[in-house]
Design an enzyme around this catalytic site. Sequence first.
Site, PDB file in Angstrom:
ATOM      1  N   ASP A 183     -18.855   0.045 -10.419  1.00  0.00           N
ATOM      2  CA  ASP A 183     -17.357  -0.756 -11.175  1.00  0.00           C
ATOM      3  C   ASP A 183     -16.643   0.354 -11.641  1.00  0.00           C
ATOM      4  O   ASP A 183     -17.343   1.011 -12.432  1.00  0.00           O
ATOM      5  CB  ASP A 183     -18.738  -1.194 -12.936  1.00  0.00           C
ATOM      6  CG  ASP A 183     -17.746  -1.914 -13.858  1.00  0.00           C
ATOM      7  OD1 ASP A 183     -16.459  -1.464 -13.729  1.00  0.00           O
ATOM      8  OD2 ASP A 183     -18.214  -2.765 -14.763  1.00  0.00           O
ATOM      9  N   ASP A 215      -6.078   0.020  -7.576  1.00  0.00           N
ATOM     10  CA  ASP A 215      -5.419  -1.251  -6.683  1.00  0.00           C
ATOM     11  C   ASP A 215      -6.713  -1.956  -7.237  1.00  0.00           C
ATOM     12  O   ASP A 215      -7.612  -2.526  -6.229  1.00  0.00           O
ATOM     13  CB  ASP A 215      -5.288  -0.651  -5.591  1.00  0.00           C
ATOM     14  CG  ASP A 215      -5.564  -1.935  -3.982  1.00  0.00           C
ATOM     15  OD1 ASP A 215      -4.828  -3.105  -4.203  1.00  0.00           O
ATOM     16  OD2 ASP A 215      -5.675  -1.798  -2.864  1.00  0.00           O
ATOM     17  N   SER A 216      -6.031  -3.030  -7.916  1.00  0.00           N
ATOM     18  CA  SER A 216      -7.040  -4.357  -8.643  1.00  0.00           C
ATOM     19  C   SER A 216      -5.991  -5.362  -8.307  1.00  0.00           C
ATOM     20  O   SER A 216      -5.081  -5.667  -8.244  1.00  0.00           O
ATOM     21  CB  SER A 216      -6.985  -4.040 -10.001  1.00  0.00           C
ATOM     22  OG  SER A 216      -5.999  -4.946 -10.963  1.00  0.00           O
ATOM     23  N   ASP A 238      -9.762  -3.433   0.836  1.00  0.00           N
ATOM     24  CA  ASP A 238      -9.716  -3.455   1.988  1.00  0.00           C
ATOM     25  C   ASP A 238      -8.943  -2.279   2.943  1.00  0.00           C
ATOM     26  O   ASP A 238      -8.911  -2.189   4.303  1.00  0.00           O
ATOM     27  CB  ASP A 238      -8.291  -4.180   2.192  1.00  0.00           C
ATOM     28  CG  ASP A 238      -7.355  -3.773   1.255  1.00  0.00           C
ATOM     29  OD1 ASP A 238      -6.617  -2.794   1.907  1.00  0.00           O
ATOM     30  OD2 ASP A 238      -6.845  -4.406   0.132  1.00  0.00           O
ATOM     31  N   HIS A 269       0.636  -1.601  -0.106  1.00  0.00           N
ATOM     32  CA  HIS A 269       0.127   0.149   0.131  1.00  0.00           C
ATOM     33  C   HIS A 269       1.214   1.253   0.469  1.00  0.00           C
ATOM     34  O   HIS A 269       0.805   2.641  -0.898  1.00  0.00           O
ATOM     35  CB  HIS A 269      -0.853   0.088   0.754  1.00  0.00           C
ATOM     36  CG  HIS A 269      -1.766  -0.750   1.245  1.00  0.00           C
ATOM     37  ND1 HIS A 269      -2.215  -2.229   2.135  1.00  0.00           N
ATOM     38  CD2 HIS A 269      -2.270  -0.900   0.052  1.00  0.00           C
ATOM     39  CE1 HIS A 269      -3.559  -2.253   1.559  1.00  0.00           C
ATOM     40  NE2 HIS A 269      -3.731  -2.610   0.658  1.00  0.00           N
ATOM     41  N   PRO A 316     -13.413 -10.302 -12.905  1.00  0.00           N
ATOM     42  CA  PRO A 316     -13.672  -8.106 -13.239  1.00  0.00           C
ATOM     43  C   PRO A 316     -12.304  -7.314 -13.253  1.00  0.00           C
ATOM     44  O   PRO A 316     -12.845  -6.355 -13.413  1.00  0.00           O
ATOM     45  CB  PRO A 316     -14.142  -8.095 -12.038  1.00  0.00           C
ATOM     46  CG  PRO A 316     -13.628  -8.687 -11.044  1.00  0.00           C
ATOM     47  CD  PRO A 316     -12.947 -10.069 -11.996  1.00  0.00           C
TER      48      PRO A 316
END
Length: 289
Positions: free
Chosen positions: A148, A166-167, A91, A67, A173
């Site tokens: 989305d 942040d995927s 998160d 992060h 998806p």
Amino acid sequence: MGFNAEDNAFIEWYPRGYGVGFKVKRRLFETQTQYQRLEIYETEGFGKLLVLDGTVQLVEVGEESYHEVLVHPVMLAHPKPSRVLVIGGGDGGTLREVLKHGEVERAVMVEIDEGVVEASYLYLDVAKDLLERLIKKEEPRAELIIGDGVKYLKETGERFDVIIVDSTDPVGPAKLLFSEDFYRDAYEKLNDPGLYITQAGSVYLFTSELIDAYRAMKKVFDRVYYFSFPVIGYASPWSFLVGVKGDVDFRKVDLERAKGLKLYYYDPERHETLFQMPKYVRELLESGE
């Protein structure tokens, strides 16, 4: 891939038989959300572990190694990052780091999977207080939108100084988040100057995905930088890509602003160390330039 009850271990297998594993005490939670299978484990030495579709997303002890590096280099390189968009990051760890910057007036987090937010709030000690404020709409500088991110970016009328993606990896998806069309929408919604950053996978094991994303971004952004960092729980070194709109030199960060940040892994005074990349990977990345 996954939990091995006999060995009390969770192992994520990467290509060519390479794996990253944790000894676990027990599985705390599992569910099938609308988008993915979500699991949370209690590990022996790294706190709780979040897993989506069999892939490690974070462990509590050391999550800052991801992060901090995703957030602070772009925030400190931008002259005034007052408006920030986070796509994914359910998160809460990325948004937590964004809000450490006093210059931020408005931050929007768009997470497609409400189940990730709920499970993170209930089980993880990553950004529990922040997630509670977001859920209750009591965080004055930030907003949580369940939706989305691809659609949001295309349709929003807002503009941002920094966009952080942040995927998960570019499947399911998250696949569209690594497309040229998505990069063009991001470029359009950036202010000038603006910075865009995304994680781009394992340097050694997802090299082709890194190269594809880099070349697609090169078609859109004024400049594109690549860098890597060792992330706890991932097949490190892990790669990141930064797209620039306008006149920003990502190789330089504001060390004066950095003094007020409490950081564990990313060192702004050694910012240049981010750019070390294995010679063969650098040559592959630059071969199409």
